[in-house]
Scaffold this active site. Sequence first.
Site, short mmCIF file in Angstrom:
data_model
loop_
_atom_site.label_atom_id
_atom_site.label_comp_id
_atom_site.label_asym_id
_atom_site.label_seq_id
_atom_site.Cartn_x
_atom_site.Cartn_y
_atom_site.Cartn_z
N LYS A 254 -4.45 6.50 -14.01
CA LYS A 254 -3.68 5.64 -13.11
C LYS A 254 -3.95 6.09 -11.68
O LYS A 254 -3.72 7.23 -11.32
CB LYS A 254 -2.19 5.76 -13.41
CG LYS A 254 -1.27 5.17 -12.33
CD LYS A 254 0.21 5.44 -12.58
CE LYS A 254 1.06 5.03 -11.37
NZ LYS A 254 2.50 5.33 -11.54
N ASP A 259 2.62 4.32 -3.85
CA ASP A 259 3.58 3.51 -4.59
C ASP A 259 4.89 3.42 -3.81
O ASP A 259 5.70 4.34 -3.84
CB ASP A 259 3.82 4.14 -5.99
CG ASP A 259 4.77 3.29 -6.83
OD1 ASP A 259 5.03 2.12 -6.45
OD2 ASP A 259 5.25 3.80 -7.87
N LYS A 266 11.41 1.61 -3.41
CA LYS A 266 12.03 2.91 -3.67
C LYS A 266 12.90 3.31 -2.49
O LYS A 266 12.66 2.87 -1.37
CB LYS A 266 10.94 3.98 -3.83
CG LYS A 266 10.09 3.89 -5.07
CD LYS A 266 8.97 4.93 -5.01
CE LYS A 266 8.03 4.82 -6.19
NZ LYS A 266 8.62 5.18 -7.48
N GLU A 338 4.90 -0.04 -12.24
CA GLU A 338 3.58 -0.67 -12.03
C GLU A 338 2.45 0.07 -12.75
O GLU A 338 1.43 -0.52 -13.07
CB GLU A 338 3.28 -0.77 -10.54
CG GLU A 338 2.66 0.48 -9.89
CD GLU A 338 3.56 1.71 -9.90
OE1 GLU A 338 4.78 1.56 -10.11
OE2 GLU A 338 3.04 2.83 -9.76
N ARG A 340 2.11 1.26 -15.70
CA ARG A 340 1.78 0.78 -17.05
C ARG A 340 1.03 -0.55 -17.00
O ARG A 340 0.25 -0.86 -17.90
CB ARG A 340 3.06 0.68 -17.90
CG ARG A 340 4.05 -0.33 -17.45
CD ARG A 340 5.45 -0.08 -17.97
NE ARG A 340 6.07 1.08 -17.32
CZ ARG A 340 7.30 1.53 -17.60
NH1 ARG A 340 8.03 0.95 -18.53
NH2 ARG A 340 7.79 2.55 -16.94
ZN ZN Z 1 3.86 4.65 -9.82
MN MN Z 2 6.28 2.99 -9.46
#
Ligand code: ZN
Ligand code: MN
Length: 490
Positions: A254, A259, A266, A338, A340
């Site tokens: 990944k 992020d 967040k 995200e 996954r």
């Molecule tokens: Zn992430």
């Molecule tokens: Mn995330």
Amino acid sequence: MPAPIEIHFHASDTDVALKEAGRIVLLVGEGGKLSAVGARVDRAAKGAVKRALASEAWGKLKAGDALELAWPVGLSAEAVQLVSLPAKATVIEARKAGATIAKGLGKAGALVVAGNHPRAAEVSLGLALRAYDFSIYKSGEKAVKGAVRFMADNAEKLASEAAPLAAVAEGVLFTRDLVNEPANVLTTSDFAARLAAMQELGLDVEILEEPELEKLGMRALLGVGQGSESPSKVVIMQWHGGKKGEKPFAFVGKGVVFDTGGISIKPADGMQDMTMDMGGAGVVAGVMRTLALRKAKANVVGLVGLVENMPDGKAQRPGDVVRSMKGDTIEVINTDAEGRLVLADVLWYAQERFKPTGMINLATLTGAIVVALGHENAGVFSNDDKLCAALLKAAGSEGEGAWRMPLSPAYDAILKSHIADMRNSCGRPAGAITAAQFLKRFVKDETPWCHIDIAGVALPATEQALVGPKCASGWGVMALNRLVRDMLEG
Ligand code: ZN
Ligand code: MN
């Protein structure tokens, strides 16, 4: 990228030791036994070394720890460091000894008197790993570490034992550089360019750009990156060191270069650490680098999904439904789940194209795994007991903590969506497991597979044995390199 410290290997030479202006390091085995050069250093220092070795403090040291004599009379050195390391020390103790040396290292460097110590090569690896720091963005005076010269009775033998370990160190430090870089530097394009540069090492590197990903139907991955200025990419690194035509083993990472959480944004507190959300891709890159550098006799392919998860007018929304490359549809409940979505498409692509003999993916996937295991162990999920046991064994041998977590169809019920084939987020209970259970839907039954959630171990806040504080660890490069060696090259 910061330059690693220099390490050289020379034949034992008493005169050189007596003239050393930096630090003299003596590797001292059980019973306080000194090498020939060590004994000469002691005589020059009027017996100070032997007196230290007879002290109560020495007797209390654990393997890998040290006593230090500063500005010893009779020598030119600034210090003599006595490192306790039995001849039968474990690999992990020997690397700890290397870390002890690294922590004391200054500008003038050090001379390590290894004599015929059988663990000296592992000491050099610990040294290289712990000496690393990421200070390229600090102006002004930097803490420079001078070169380290190992002096051994059989320098050629030591150098040849240390060479594959230097390849390991280079892979780990490559991963650390990638994880430590801020996201305005390590964009998806910059990341891909650093991987493409590894073609020099004999890796075949391909970069799939957005139009190709679109054609492949990777809408789950593309949805994550659609709010970012940085184009989404999948990078494929192939190492052909094994038998011609033999199917490869696959590593998948990944690579969310930053992020924010996307529209499900967040909280501000701690968001800066999300530069490490590409940690899984970083480990895959580091392993591939190590395999190429040591010319591993195995066929291995590394695939990384590089995206940035940003809120924007074009960003994916909660409630959106995306179709994965596999064909399954996913309701995006939370745009912060995200990783996954990215992995779903890359895992599927890896299997469709390469039919790998086995597949391991790594991801800073969930906060839930940090709650479960802290920073001491990565969470391992698997559909194959044999592969999982081999992975846990390799990680244990390298001192990289890993703990198996369950997968079970019992968790499938909460992945249900009212509108799509599944949803990407199902709340707090068993958050690390439901993420793994989601990924499993994109793994074919015939593919032996492990998912490693490295959210807790990729960037530990506190100092670790071979890692400075608040520094990327490179967790996993050593374990996966060993797994390849033991399982595929055997
Ligand atoms: Zn992430
Ligand atoms: Mn995330």
